[in-house]
Write an enzyme that holds these catalytic residues in place. Structure first.
Site: not given
Ligand code: BDP
Length: 706
Positions: A297, A370, A398
């Site tokens: 990301e 996720d 979340e």
């Molecule tokens: C996702 C979240 C994000 C996190 C990412 C992670 O939306 O905020 O930074 O995972 O785990 O679920 O790195």
């Protein structure tokens, strides 16, 4: 006599404050008006200056108004708390027994010595003693008879760690309980009393590590001035047997160190990390290590320099090695590519199995995409054999209604831990493939993304505390059932009253499946509103946005059906699982219905096991979820006489929100999917109360989201 007076006085005081419970004491309320449940200890004895003994005394004096007198074993009932070095302990417990349990394990036993009754808590180390004391306090709080105790315990995982996604500016990514508890701007001078309370709460459930900052890490955390603040926190947590770890930004050598790059094969970069490690350990001799989100990301990583994950992780591992530190390297990686997102982590990490140093652990989220309401387990579990691999669970909700929805997560985590990977034939569960049973490695570990903030009740929703609690308990002993954990938590946090415990427990145990049903039943996933992940937006289609960040990528609804085809003729994600799972998932008939739309694109008319069509079943699931939240409201209203009014009202109002949200989810998803199925919503379920167009207009401004 004095004790009885104190207890009566305490009862009066606590009745006086019963209406003012704010949840700040978590499950450590130590509020005991019922003398019948208190053990008849007459004295306490143990290692001089023992921290565990002090902890017991603190709790005991909260319960009774007095410390227990410290004296040698005498007539009556003595509580003896000591390590294997203690003379009295040596008389009763064999050194070998304690050795087998390790420094964190312990024995609790009630024995007769002549006419003296002794309850002992014994361990090889101070850490184990502390855990033993909290176990004993749990037994007292939950009203257990102590007269015939024969307990010996040791943890399932060596490292039981919280991951805070807390930013240095005080915000918390995906945090729904206020600002971060780490008050960086006030440290090192001002020390919040919360640090100690936090440490005690974690110690009481066996958590022995914490990563203080967000995986999307600011490089600043490694500057000397921040490290001095970290040192203060580490000093406070140390007596509670909790080590501090940090998330690090892979570009730190360049950003903080002023080097020209952060290439892991650049000797200057390696030197920088070695020197940084030396600096950290000078301040914090028992520092735990680093957590790293790299090339994920948009975060920097070794691949920016054409290197591999193992090049990056090993460089950090080498820097920490001389001091006994570890690297937790995350496998949460996916790129905008034609490849199914659910397959990418496996494709990237499986070939690197064995390429990592033995002080590296690969940290893998429970599901392959996720932290969705329900996912199959990630196929990396069981598949990575030569390198230690640790599960990452999400305690913060979340994707499960933030701190508005009552969702008890132990059932989800149990389903995951007990999933059979088949990596070594039958009964090769995720738990066994990560706790050292199947693949013994130098370290075993499990992480949970914390749901803690500055809110008075720590977690936003009073019931969200149960998820923090459950994570610790399962990390300690993954064989505990969700029901056992709920029982303990309810009794300590609220009440031992069966009329409260029974219905509330049922509600908790159903709450996760209920949320799955009103949000994403039958294997649906990621149909959330863009970015904030709270409400439904299965229609969301932002021109130019990454496909894998948009719901239609996951649900694929069309007139022909709905679901993601991950079979051998689709993305072939099924083949990342061991046989016979891959065949089971691949076949429409044998695929578990709970995961149907995860693995298959299914026609609306498909006949489900109960005889309904897929469309009908979808409708019944959404409706069932809504109806069960309404039941939760009734359950809660009925237990009002057994709860203090503050917590009662707080939970009641959150359940109202949850009930409205459940209807919102149901209407949004059914009305939207109906535009494809073109079938009526079965007539015996509740009619939609919203218009699709109205729901499509909702754009939430969520103040907690960062
Ligand atoms: C996702 C979240 C994000 C996190 C990412 C992670 O939306 O905020 O930074 O995972 O785990 O679920 O790195």
């Amino acid at each position: 006599m004095r004790r009885i007076f104190c207890i009566i006085w305490l009862c009066i005081v606590s009745i006086g404050v019963i209406n003012a419970e704010d949840g700040s004491r978590l499950w450590l309320r130590f509020q005991s008006c019922n003398t019948a449940t208190l053990p008849n200890f007459t004295a306490i004895n143990g290692n001089k200056g023992s921290f565990a003994l002090q902890q017991f005394q603190e709790a005991w004096s909260l319960m009774t108004g007095n410390n227990l007198p410290e004296r040698n074993l005498s007539a009556g009932h003595t509580l003896l708390i000591g390590t294997s070095k203690n003379r009295e302990i040596k008389k009763v417990v064999k050194a070998k027994e304690l050795k087998e349990l390790g420094t964190e394990g312990y024995i609790i036993r009630t024995v007769m010595q002549g006419n003296k009754m002794v309850t002992l808590v014994a361990s090889l180390g101070e850490g184990g003693l502390l855990y033993g004391v909290y176990h004993l306090l749990r037994l007292i709080q939950t009203g257990t008879d102590l007269l015939s105790l024969q307990i010996s315990e040791k943890p399932s995982y060596d490292i039981r760690i919280l991951n805070h996604w807390d930013n240095l500016n005080g915000t918390v990514e995906r945090g729904y309980a206020g600002y971060s508890i780490w008050q960086w701007d006030k440290l090192p001078e001002v020390i919040s009393p919360r640090y100690k309370e936090y440490a005690r709460a974690n110690a009481s459930i066996g958590i022995n590590g914490t990563v203080l900052n967000n995986v999307n890490a600011s490089p600043d955390i490694l500057t000397t001035s921040y490290l001095q603040k970290v040192k203060i926190i580490a000093d406070i947590l140390r007596p509670y047997h909790i080590k501090v770890y940090l998330s690090v930004n892979f570009s730190s050598p360049k950003i903080v160190g002023g080097l020209s790059d952060s290439d892991p094969l650049n000797p200057q970069v390696q030197k920088w990390w070695h020197e940084k490690a030396t600096e950290i350990y000078r301040l914090i001799p028992d520092f735990g290590g680093f957590l790293v989100k790299a090339n994920s990301e948009g975060q920097p990583g070794p691949m920016d320099y054409g290197r591999t994950h193992s090049d990056g992780a090993n460089m950090l591992a080498d820097a920490l090695k001389p001091y006994g530190g570890i690297v937790m390297w995350r496998a949460f990686v996916y790129n905008p590519s034609p490849e199914d997102r659910a397959k990418q982590a496996y494709l990237e990490f499986k070939p690197l199995d064995g390429a990592f140093r033995n002080n590296v652990i690969i940290q893998v989220k429970n599901g392959p995409v996720d932290f969705q309401p329900r996912e199959p387990f990630s196929p990396l579990f069981g598949a990575i054999q030569q390198t230690a691999i640790m599960p990452e669970l999400q305690i913060t909700q979340e994707y499960l209604g933030f701190s508005n929805h009552l969702v008890f997560l132990a059932p989800q985590w149990k389903e995951f831990l007990e999933s059979d990977t088949h990596c070594k034939g039958e009964n090769s569960t995720v738990a066994k493939s990560t706790d050292g049973t199947i693949y013994p490695h130098t370290h075993s570990a499990i992480a949970g993304v914390a749901n803690i903030g500055l809110d008075t009740n720590w977690c936003g929703h009073h019931f969200a505390q149960a998820n923090w609690y459950a994570f610790g308990r399962l990390a300690w002993d993954h064989t505990l059932t969700a029901e056992e954990i709920a029982t303990e938590w309810i009794r300590m946090t609220f009440s031992n009253e069966p009329k409260f415990e029974k219905p509330v427990k049922e509600m908790m145990l159903q709450s996760w499946e209920t949320a799955v049903d009103y949000m994403m039943p039958l294997g649906l996933h990621h149909i959330f509103a863009w970015d904030h992940h709270y409400g439904p937006e299965p229609w969301c289609n932002i021109p130019g946005a990454r496909a894998d960040w948009l719901p239609p990528y996951y649900h694929n609804a069309g007139t022909d059906g709905i679901g993601f085809d991950r079979t051998t003729t689709g993305s072939d994600a099924v083949s990342q699982y061991y046989s016979p799972l891959r065949e089971q998932f691949n076949n429409l008939e044998s695929c578990p219905e709970e995961l149907l739309l995860w693995f298959h694109h299914v026609p609306w008319n498909h006949s489900m096991k109960n005889g309904r069509t897929l469309w009908e079943e979808l409708c019944y699931r959404y409706d069932g979820g809504v109806q069960r939240v309404r039941e939760f409201q009734k359950i809660w209203d009925r237990v009002e006489p057994f709860v203090d009014s503050d917590r009662f009202r707080h939970v009641q109002s959150r359940l109202r929100i949850q009930s409205r949200d459940a209807v919102w989810w149901k209407d949004a998803c059914l009305l939207y999917f109906q535009t494809f199925s073109k079938k009526p919503i079965p007539y015996d379920i509740e009619r939609p109360v919203h218009e699709l167009e109205e729901l499509q207009q909702i754009k939430l401004e969520l103040k907690h989201h960062n």
